[in-house]
Motif scaffolding. Structure first.
Motif, PDB file in Angstrom:
ATOM      1  N   ILE A 114     -39.903 -31.034  26.065  1.00 53.97           N
ATOM      2  CA  ILE A 114     -38.717 -30.449  25.442  1.00 53.97           C
ATOM      3  C   ILE A 114     -38.003 -31.491  24.600  1.00 53.97           C
ATOM      4  O   ILE A 114     -37.717 -31.264  23.424  1.00 53.97           O
ATOM      5  N   MET A 115     -37.725 -32.644  25.198  1.00 49.52           N
ATOM      6  CA  MET A 115     -37.069 -33.709  24.444  1.00 49.52           C
ATOM      7  C   MET A 115     -37.325 -35.054  25.112  1.00 49.52           C
ATOM      8  O   MET A 115     -37.648 -35.124  26.305  1.00 49.52           O
ATOM      9  N   ALA A 116     -37.195 -36.061  24.284  1.00 46.55           N
ATOM     10  CA  ALA A 116     -37.297 -37.447  24.743  1.00 46.55           C
ATOM     11  C   ALA A 116     -36.105 -38.218  24.190  1.00 46.55           C
ATOM     12  O   ALA A 116     -35.657 -37.961  23.068  1.00 46.55           O
ATOM     13  N   ALA A 117     -35.598 -39.135  24.984  1.00 42.69           N
ATOM     14  CA  ALA A 117     -34.419 -39.877  24.545  1.00 42.69           C
ATOM     15  C   ALA A 117     -34.425 -41.279  25.137  1.00 42.69           C
ATOM     16  O   ALA A 117     -34.992 -41.521  26.200  1.00 42.69           O
ATOM     17  N   TRP A 118     -33.804 -42.172  24.391  1.00 41.00           N
ATOM     18  CA  TRP A 118     -33.581 -43.549  24.848  1.00 41.00           C
ATOM     19  C   TRP A 118     -32.078 -43.786  24.983  1.00 41.00           C
ATOM     20  O   TRP A 118     -31.314 -43.475  24.066  1.00 41.00           O
ATOM     21  N   GLU A 119     -31.701 -44.307  26.131  1.00 34.30           N
ATOM     22  CA  GLU A 119     -30.331 -44.770  26.301  1.00 34.30           C
ATOM     23  C   GLU A 119     -30.358 -46.291  26.282  1.00 34.30           C
ATOM     24  O   GLU A 119     -31.066 -46.926  27.072  1.00 34.30           O
ATOM     25  N   ILE A 120     -29.599 -46.884  25.377  1.00 33.59           N
ATOM     26  CA  ILE A 120     -29.580 -48.335  25.189  1.00 33.59           C
ATOM     27  C   ILE A 120     -28.231 -48.856  25.649  1.00 33.59           C
ATOM     28  O   ILE A 120     -27.184 -48.451  25.129  1.00 33.59           O
ATOM     29  N   LEU A 121     -28.256 -49.710  26.651  1.00 31.79           N
ATOM     30  CA  LEU A 121     -27.021 -50.265  27.220  1.00 31.79           C
ATOM     31  C   LEU A 121     -27.026 -51.790  27.048  1.00 31.79           C
ATOM     32  O   LEU A 121     -27.315 -52.534  27.985  1.00 31.79           O
ATOM     33  N   PRO A 122     -26.702 -52.279  25.841  1.00 31.70           N
ATOM     34  CA  PRO A 122     -26.609 -53.743  25.667  1.00 31.70           C
ATOM     35  C   PRO A 122     -25.453 -54.296  26.483  1.00 31.70           C
ATOM     36  O   PRO A 122     -24.480 -53.600  26.772  1.00 31.70           O
ATOM     37  N   ARG A 123     -25.571 -55.544  26.843  1.00 36.21           N
ATOM     38  CA  ARG A 123     -24.527 -56.187  27.624  1.00 36.21           C
ATOM     39  C   ARG A 123     -23.230 -56.239  26.815  1.00 36.21           C
ATOM     40  O   ARG A 123     -23.207 -56.668  25.661  1.00 36.21           O
ATOM     41  N   ASP A 124     -22.136 -55.760  27.441  1.00 40.33           N
ATOM     42  CA  ASP A 124     -20.793 -55.827  26.858  1.00 40.33           C
ATOM     43  C   ASP A 124     -20.660 -55.048  25.552  1.00 40.33           C
ATOM     44  O   ASP A 124     -19.819 -55.385  24.706  1.00 40.33           O
ATOM     45  N   LYS A 125     -21.482 -54.022  25.355  1.00 41.30           N
ATOM     46  CA  LYS A 125     -21.389 -53.222  24.135  1.00 41.30           C
ATOM     47  C   LYS A 125     -21.394 -51.728  24.478  1.00 41.30           C
ATOM     48  O   LYS A 125     -21.727 -51.327  25.596  1.00 41.30           O
ATOM     49  N   ILE A 126     -21.039 -50.906  23.496  1.00 44.47           N
ATOM     50  CA  ILE A 126     -20.997 -49.457  23.693  1.00 44.47           C
ATOM     51  C   ILE A 126     -22.428 -48.919  23.804  1.00 44.47           C
ATOM     52  O   ILE A 126     -23.298 -49.317  23.026  1.00 44.47           O
ATOM     53  N   PRO A 127     -22.709 -48.009  24.744  1.00 44.91           N
ATOM     54  CA  PRO A 127     -24.057 -47.445  24.862  1.00 44.91           C
ATOM     55  C   PRO A 127     -24.464 -46.678  23.609  1.00 44.91           C
ATOM     56  O   PRO A 127     -23.633 -46.089  22.916  1.00 44.91           O
ATOM     57  N   CYS A 128     -25.742 -46.680  23.356  1.00 42.35           N
ATOM     58  CA  CYS A 128     -26.322 -45.953  22.215  1.00 42.35           C
ATOM     59  C   CYS A 128     -27.380 -44.994  22.757  1.00 42.35           C
ATOM     60  O   CYS A 128     -28.124 -45.332  23.676  1.00 42.35           O
ATOM     61  N   ILE A 129     -27.428 -43.776  22.184  1.00 46.07           N
ATOM     62  CA  ILE A 129     -28.434 -42.777  22.582  1.00 46.07           C
ATOM     63  C   ILE A 129     -29.224 -42.366  21.349  1.00 46.07           C
ATOM     64  O   ILE A 129     -28.651 -41.987  20.325  1.00 46.07           O
ATOM     65  N   MET A 130     -30.554 -42.480  21.460  1.00 46.84           N
ATOM     66  CA  MET A 130     -31.476 -42.010  20.421  1.00 46.84           C
ATOM     67  C   MET A 130     -32.349 -40.927  21.054  1.00 46.84           C
ATOM     68  O   MET A 130     -33.040 -41.194  22.036  1.00 46.84           O
ATOM     69  N   ALA A 131     -32.297 -39.682  20.500  1.00 47.27           N
ATOM     70  CA  ALA A 131     -32.990 -38.557  21.134  1.00 47.27           C
ATOM     71  C   ALA A 131     -33.846 -37.806  20.112  1.00 47.27           C
ATOM     72  O   ALA A 131     -33.550 -37.789  18.914  1.00 47.27           O
ATOM     73  N   TYR A 132     -34.910 -37.205  20.649  1.00 48.45           N
ATOM     74  CA  TYR A 132     -35.818 -36.399  19.829  1.00 48.45           C
ATOM     75  C   TYR A 132     -36.051 -35.067  20.526  1.00 48.45           C
ATOM     76  O   TYR A 132     -36.360 -35.015  21.714  1.00 48.45           O
ATOM     77  N   ARG A 133     -35.885 -33.962  19.782  1.00 49.62           N
ATOM     78  CA  ARG A 133     -36.132 -32.617  20.313  1.00 49.62           C
ATOM     79  C   ARG A 133     -37.385 -32.054  19.660  1.00 49.62           C
ATOM     80  O   ARG A 133     -37.461 -31.920  18.445  1.00 49.62           O
ATOM     81  N   SER A 134     -38.380 -31.741  20.514  1.00 50.70           N
ATOM     82  CA  SER A 134     -39.702 -31.388  20.004  1.00 50.70           C
ATOM     83  C   SER A 134     -39.742 -30.013  19.365  1.00 50.70           C
ATOM     84  O   SER A 134     -40.438 -29.813  18.359  1.00 50.70           O
TER      85      SER A 134
END
Length: 315
Positions: free
Chosen positions: A79-99
């Protein structure tokens, strides 16, 4: 890689999936039903409570490229794939793909160095090119499919090679320094001296290590500093100054040197004195002996004069 079903994860993962669903407007495409930015921010803050004890630690050297694979086997009816990126001391980033719509979306992702390795409909691998020290943190891949939802977590540790220097001050103290490395370098010596270490941690989490040594009282003329680090090991050598040598050794050396020098000085003085005395004696003896040759010469001259003047009177 091992994939873990959602039923064995914390409830925070459910919140994570909700965010992805909201990103794609799974219920409706109307903007009226889209969540506010503040709501999304609150949802993302819950993600920090995810238990990362199962994370796989990955090390990457600064200024190189690294990749994170999302899975090793095919997921059916994704259905979908996503990456959650949590760098140290920074705002989280989400990269997602919907098939089903073949589209990607991002939220709070401003780092252009972090991208999909290729098209997400082909490969869900994430890449960082090049890696910087700010990329330390957690990278979580989540896959959603009819038969379950799965995640895999990476903990990235960025390695920074230290700058190595080896120096000596005027007092013979030797300093081996590994500057701004991550993690801290380990320093050892051959031969071992009287040493102590000082560590300084910088704001970017790099560490400078100084090993300060001296070899007073030890018979060493050359020492080697060994620097051990995850990015590679190095060795540096230096010649010790004479001030680093054993004080008693120097005293013995000076004592043994003074004895022959003293003897040479005494003999030299005696020889010089004898030479002066000999010259004085010779000079005095020369003055006391009459010059016979001079008197004979005067007699001859007077004799010749008498003959000459005698002849003149006869004429």
């Amino acid at each position: 890689m091992e994939m873990r079903p959602l039923g064995k994860m914390t409830s925070a993962l459910g919140l994570w999936i909700i965010i992805v669903l909201l990103l794609f407007g799974h219920a409706t495409e109307s903007s009226a039903h889209e969540p506010s930015s503040s709501a999304l921010a609150q949802e993302q803050m819950h993600l920090h409570s995810v238990n990362f004890n199962i994370a796989t630690t990955v090390s990457a050297q600064v200024d190189t490229k690294t990749i994170f694979s999302c899975y090793t086997y095919s997921v059916k009816n994704l259905i979908m794939a996503a990456w959650e990126i949590l760098p140290r001391d920074k705002i989280p980033c989400i990269m997602a793909y919907r098939s089903d719509k073949n589209e990607t979306k991002e939220i709070n992702c401003t780092n252009e160095r972090i991208t999909w390795e290729s098209r997400p409909d082909w490969n869900f691998t994430l890449q960082i090119d090049p890696v910087t020290i700010d990329d330390d943190g957690f990278y979580t891949c989540v896959l959603s499919a009819p038969d379950g939802n799965f995640q895999y977590v990476y903990q990235l540790s960025v390695l920074v090679p230290p700058e190595i220097t080896l120096s000596m001050d005027g007092n013979g103290t030797t300093i081996c320094e590994a500057s701004a490395g991550k993690p801290a370098a380990q320093i050892s010596w051959v031969s071992e001296g009287y040493c102590f270490s000082v560590n300084e941690t910088h704001g970017n989490r790099t560490v400078t290590v100084k090993s300060i040594c001296h070899w007073n009282g030890l018979n060493e003329t050359k020492v080697t500093c060994f620097i051990s680090h995850l990015t590679g090991n190095k060795t540096l050598s230096i010649e010790l100054l004479p001030s680093c040598l054993n004080h008693s050794t120097l005293s013995s050396f000076y004592t043994s040197l003074c004895v022959p020098l003293s003897l040479i000085t005494i003999v030299g003085v005696i020889l010089i004195w004898k030479a002066i005395c000999h010259r004085i004696y010779k000079f005095q003896r020369t003055r006391s002996i009459p010059n016979i040759n001079t008197k004979e010469e005067e007699f001859y001259v007077n004799y010749m004069k008498s003959i000459y003047y005698g002849n003149e009177s006869m004429n």
